[in-house]
Write a protein that holds these residues in place. Structure first.
Motif, short mmCIF file in Angstrom:
data_model
loop_
_atom_site.label_atom_id
_atom_site.label_comp_id
_atom_site.label_asym_id
_atom_site.label_seq_id
_atom_site.Cartn_x
_atom_site.Cartn_y
_atom_site.Cartn_z
N LEU A 130 8.46 9.46 9.58
CA LEU A 130 8.31 8.11 8.78
C LEU A 130 7.40 7.02 9.47
CD1 LEU A 130 9.80 6.43 6.41
CD2 LEU A 130 11.56 5.77 7.86
N LYS A 131 7.51 7.01 10.62
CA LYS A 131 6.33 5.80 11.20
C LYS A 131 4.91 6.19 10.72
CE LYS A 131 9.79 4.34 14.94
NZ LYS A 131 9.60 4.28 16.34
N ALA A 133 3.94 8.06 8.37
CA ALA A 133 3.61 7.86 6.77
C ALA A 133 3.62 6.21 6.66
CB ALA A 133 5.00 8.08 6.10
N GLN A 134 4.32 5.63 7.43
CA GLN A 134 4.27 4.33 7.24
C GLN A 134 2.81 3.46 7.84
OE1 GLN A 134 7.80 2.69 9.23
NE2 GLN A 134 9.07 2.80 7.57
N LEU A 137 0.33 4.21 5.23
CA LEU A 137 0.21 3.50 4.26
C LEU A 137 -0.29 2.13 4.57
CD1 LEU A 137 1.21 2.44 1.19
CD2 LEU A 137 3.40 1.83 2.34
N ALA A 138 0.01 1.55 5.64
CA ALA A 138 -0.76 0.48 6.25
C ALA A 138 -2.30 0.41 6.14
CB ALA A 138 -0.21 -0.12 7.46
N ARG A 166 2.43 5.16 -0.31
CA ARG A 166 3.54 4.50 -0.59
C ARG A 166 4.57 5.52 -1.22
NH1 ARG A 166 0.99 1.59 -3.90
NH2 ARG A 166 1.14 -0.40 -2.41
N VAL A 169 6.02 7.45 1.70
CA VAL A 169 7.00 6.61 2.76
C VAL A 169 8.41 6.68 1.86
CG1 VAL A 169 7.50 4.48 3.49
CG2 VAL A 169 5.42 5.26 3.81
N GLU A 170 8.44 6.38 0.75
CA GLU A 170 9.65 6.37 -0.12
C GLU A 170 10.20 7.77 -0.14
OE1 GLU A 170 8.62 5.16 -4.08
OE2 GLU A 170 8.00 2.90 -3.56
N THR A 173 11.98 8.08 3.37
CA THR A 173 13.04 7.30 3.51
C THR A 173 14.43 7.81 2.85
OG1 THR A 173 11.59 5.34 3.73
CG2 THR A 173 13.86 4.94 3.19
#
Length: 344
Positions: A130-131, A133-134, A137-138, A166, A169-170, A173
């Motif tokens: 998840l980190k 993927a975040q 996204l950034a 995005r 990430v969703e 999550t």
């Protein structure tokens, strides 16, 4: 002349003399009868019982065990103290069950520890994804800021990368939340299975403890008649016995009483402090003093019988080694002597 005068005097004296009637004296009152001759004895029958006693039953154990093998039984008439060993039963099957339950309990304990460690590792791995993927996204959002200086194709590519990042990430999550719930549920199942084996292990250990019978009080042992080998008799070592049956009784021989039935005409003799004498049918020459303790407040009768009686209890004042429970006894009640002058 003298003779005539003497005759007249004699007649005068006879006429003047009055005859005295005979007097009949009343009979003297009867002497009072001695009080001990008026004393009326009441004789009733009953059964000797112990004031303090306890029955020990064949233990009720958990599981499908219809019968148990008796391996040791204390001798009849033995004096015991509280906590002394009375009887034991074969515990081989229960020990096997306890050992198997303990093995399964330990196995599930290892599985729980392993599952808990696996869940932590999986959670850390999902958190790392998840980190990542975040971070992607950034980076995609940072590239979108270069739109004015990029060509139309590069700008569209960056927008597409940002949209994909995005959504990723969703998705991660939501997936991580579902994975965490599933891992927690799987861990809970293993923990419940472990607790079930713990209960089975404790139950097997409780069964083993119940197979050893100890005296709940100090006193004398009296073996009970039970159904064994298609007949009634005392239990013996090696017998297959069924749970719930009375095995032995332990009673305190220092305090004994007699429970008897007193008919309605004789209940007037049951007054506080009245004395009685107990005669045992098994020992005709033995007489023991006793006193009245209490009686039932209401008379009762048997089914279909018009005769009613009261249940009375007499406490034996003197101990004797011949006194045993369930002995038949006769009680001679001596009503208190009424005071002098009272109506009999």
């Amino acid at each position: 002349m003298r003779q005539f005068a003497a005759a007249v005097c004699l007649l005068s004296l006879t006429a003047c003399t009055r005859s005295i009637p005979s007097t009949t004296h009343a009979a003297s009152p009867a002497q009072p009868v001695a009080a001990d001759r008026l004393k009326r004895e009441v004789r009733v029958t009953g059964t000797v019982q112990a004031v303090h006693s306890s029955k020990i039953l064949i233990p009720q154990i958990y599981g499908n065990y219809s019968s148990m093998t008796l391996t040791h039984l204390i001798a009849n008439g033995t004096s015991v103290k509280e906590g002394d060993l009375i009887a034991t039963f074969d515990a081989t099957n229960m020990m096997d069950t306890a050992r198997d339950a303990k093995g399964r309990y330990d196995d599930f304990g290892h599985q729980v520890d392993q599952k808990r460690a696996q869940n932590r590792a999986d959670a850390e791995h999902r958190a790392s994804d998840l980190k990542q993927a975040q971070a992607d996204l950034a980076t995609a959002l940072q590239e979108l800021r270069k739109g004015p200086v990029l060509s139309e194709i590069d700008r569209l590519k960056n927008e597409q990368r940002a949209a994909i990042a995005r959504v990723h990430v969703e998705s991660l999550t939501k997936a991580n939340a579902f994975h965490d719930t599933a891992d927690a549920a799987a861990l809970k199942v293993l923990e419940l299975q472990k607790e079930r084996q713990k209960v089975a292990m404790e139950r097997a250990q409780t069964n083993i403890d119940k197979l050893t019978l100890k005296a709940p009080l100090s006193g004398m042992v009296a073996q009970e008649n039970i159904f064994r080998s298609n007949s009634m008799g005392h239990a013996q070592e090696g017998d297959q016995l069924y749970r719930g049956q009375p095995l032995v009784s332990i009673f305190d021989p220092t305090e004994m009483q007699v429970v008897c039935s007193v008919g309605e005409p004789d209940v007037a003799a049951l007054v506080p402090g009245v004395k009685a004498t107990v005669h045992l049918d098994a020992y005709p020459d033995l007489s023991l003093p006793a006193h009245f303790e209490y009686a039932s407040p209401v008379a009762s009768s048997g089914w279909g019988s018009p005769i009613k009686s009261f249940t009375a209890v007499f406490h034996i004042d003197k101990g004797d080694p011949h006194l045993l429970p369930d002995l038949s006894a006769a009680i001679v009640i001596e009503p208190a002597t009424p005071p002098t002058g009272a109506p009999q």
